[in-house]
Design a protein around this motif. Structure first.
Motif, PDB file in Angstrom:
ATOM      1  N   ILE A  76       0.831  -1.212   0.000  1.00  9.02           N
ATOM      2  CA  ILE A  76       0.000   0.000   0.000  1.00  9.02           C
ATOM      3  C   ILE A  76       0.863   1.259   0.000  1.00  9.02           C
ATOM      4  CG2 ILE A  76      -1.701   1.317   1.327  1.00  9.02           C
ATOM      5  CD1 ILE A  76      -2.940  -1.279   2.222  1.00  9.02           C
ATOM      6  N   VAL A  78       1.300   5.436   0.210  1.00 12.12           N
ATOM      7  CA  VAL A  78       0.709   6.493   1.034  1.00 12.12           C
ATOM      8  C   VAL A  78       0.902   7.847   0.362  1.00 12.12           C
ATOM      9  CG1 VAL A  78       0.812   7.658   3.280  1.00 12.12           C
ATOM     10  CG2 VAL A  78       1.271   5.191   3.128  1.00 12.12           C
ATOM     11  N   LEU A  85      -4.595   6.086   0.494  1.00 10.91           N
ATOM     12  CA  LEU A  85      -3.868   4.822   0.529  1.00 10.91           C
ATOM     13  C   LEU A  85      -4.221   4.066  -0.745  1.00 10.91           C
ATOM     14  CD1 LEU A  85      -4.382   3.616   4.229  1.00 10.91           C
ATOM     15  CD2 LEU A  85      -2.462   4.904   3.286  1.00 10.91           C
ATOM     16  N   CYS A  87      -3.460   0.576  -2.887  1.00 13.72           N
ATOM     17  CA  CYS A  87      -2.834  -0.742  -2.941  1.00 13.72           C
ATOM     18  C   CYS A  87      -2.475  -1.072  -4.389  1.00 13.72           C
ATOM     19  CB  CYS A  87      -3.742  -1.833  -2.376  1.00 13.72           C
ATOM     20  SG  CYS A  87      -2.827  -3.391  -2.240  1.00 13.72           S
ATOM     21  N   LEU A 128       3.023   2.000   3.278  1.00 15.14           N
ATOM     22  CA  LEU A 128       2.418   2.023   4.610  1.00 15.14           C
ATOM     23  C   LEU A 128       3.247   1.236   5.627  1.00 15.14           C
ATOM     24  CD1 LEU A 128       0.057   3.163   6.210  1.00 15.14           C
ATOM     25  CD2 LEU A 128      -1.354   1.255   5.417  1.00 15.14           C
ATOM     26  N   ARG A 139      -3.639   5.825   9.696  1.00 13.18           N
ATOM     27  CA  ARG A 139      -3.908   6.017   8.256  1.00 13.18           C
ATOM     28  C   ARG A 139      -4.988   5.059   7.752  1.00 13.18           C
ATOM     29  NH1 ARG A 139       0.951   7.779   9.445  1.00 13.18           N
ATOM     30  NH2 ARG A 139       1.778   9.615   8.328  1.00 13.18           N
ATOM     31  N   TYR A 143      -7.669   7.582   6.285  1.00 14.56           N
ATOM     32  CA  TYR A 143      -7.403   7.911   4.889  1.00 14.56           C
ATOM     33  C   TYR A 143      -8.400   7.193   3.971  1.00 14.56           C
ATOM     34  CZ  TYR A 143      -2.856  10.123   5.938  1.00 14.56           C
ATOM     35  OH  TYR A 143      -1.861  10.963   6.386  1.00 14.56           O
ATOM     36  N   LYS A 145      -9.014   4.693   1.188  1.00 11.20           N
ATOM     37  CA  LYS A 145      -8.263   3.535   0.709  1.00 11.20           C
ATOM     38  C   LYS A 145      -8.833   3.063  -0.632  1.00 11.20           C
ATOM     39  CE  LYS A 145      -9.432   1.520   4.576  1.00 11.20           C
ATOM     40  NZ  LYS A 145     -10.022   2.699   5.241  1.00 11.20           N
TER      41      LYS A 145
END
Length: 311
Positions: A76, A78, A85, A87, A128, A139, A143, A145
């Motif tokens: 992930i 950042v 975030l 991925c 991350l 986070r 955040y 995601k």
């Protein structure tokens, strides 16, 4: 066959016990979205979120999940300015996504000026797992995601074409040599020496072999093991076949600069035809019926979680 698939699902989920991130579906903050322009994209988004949430709730309800949190978040990226975030799923628009994150982070003026090497080897973006546990949890909980996925067979064929059908100073000597040595009868000296010319059928034999001569690779690893969609409660699920509109809607949601648009150029081998359903069909013809079934089984959870139709 169904009970076999149930066993795959159960064995995957039984790997986890200690980390417990219960499936929750937070409402998306749409306060920055104006007008009806994104109505259809938003509708598709809510359906995807709801589908994944339902799947995870069904299979997670009876057990706590176990694995090390730092491993779960290792793919992930950042972006602290806009609290994102992302991925990374290779072969699903990840190079251009990393370019966008660099622009959002103030590391570049335009996504179009960032080279492939800068994207993948420049170490400009934080992951991350580089934060302490408090930083990770904060986070994850605050955040937005996102994950972008692709039809599993299409992603697999795209990875094969990229890594084995073009000169490559890593994949040919590392993976190619090992694959040819183990799965090609009467391989000639040149092939064994260079690792070039791996056939798709040989690549699939390697993929399905529980005693692989070399390990897995992120370019063909299952999304379920890259991004842990039932552990990380993703707020936004983009798909490769609607990549640009999904990505641009997401950028609106997080308050990105109005002039920033998701780039639509092909990162490498731009003259090649994009890997699409017809291209995939041609490659799958090289496999036996059993090999096709086993390859589908290998990606079964990815098909299930993201509601892709079996090929």
């Amino acid at each position: 066959q169904l009970s076999g698939h149930q066993k795959i699902t159960e064995s995957f989920l039984s790997q986890f016990r200690e980390v417990y991130l219960p499936p929750v579906m937070r409402p998306l903050n749409k306060s920055l979205i104006k007008g009806d322009k994104w109505k259809d994209v938003d509708g598709a988004q809510e359906r995807r979120r709801s589908f994944l949430y339902g799947f995870c709730k069904k299979y997670n309800s009876r057990k706590k999940l176990r694995t090390h949190l730092v491993h779960v978040v290792s793919r992930i990226y950042v972006e602290d300015r806009h609290k994102i975030l992302y991925c990374e799923v290779p072969k699903a628009g990840c190079s251009n996504w990393k370019r966008v994150l660099m622009v959002l982070n103030g590391l570049a003026m335009s996504a179009h000026n960032i080279s492939h090497d800068d994207v993948h080897y420049g170490k400009h973006l934080k992951k991350l797992d580089s934060f302490d546990l408090k930083g990770i949890y904060t986070r994850l909980n605050t955040y937005t995601k996102t994950i972008f996925v692709r039809d599993p067979m299409e992603r697999l064929v795209s990875a094969f074409r990229d890594k084995f059908e073009h000169p490559n100073s890593y994949y040919h000597p590392v993976f190619g040599k090992a694959i040819i040595k183990k799965y090609r009868q009467n391989a000639n000296e040149e092939a064994l020496k260079t690792g070039s010319g791996v056939k798709f059928k040989e690549f699939i034999q390697y993929l399905l072999d529980s005693h692989r001569p070399v390990g897995m690779d992120i370019h063909w690893e299952q999304v379920s093991k890259l991004c842990y969609p039932c552990l990380i409660n993703y707020d936004f699920i983009g798909k490769f076949d609607t990549l640009e509109e999904d990505a641009n809607y997401f950028l609106q949601l997080v308050g990105a600069p109005a002039e920033l648009r998701f780039p639509n150029f092909k990162d490498r081998h731009s003259s090649d035809e994009r890997t699409n359903a017809e291209v995939v069909r041609q490659y799958l013809k090289e496999l036996s019926k059993q090999e096709r079934q086993l390859t589908y089984d290998f990606y079964y959870l990815d098909y299930l979680m993201f509601n892709y139709t079996s090929p």
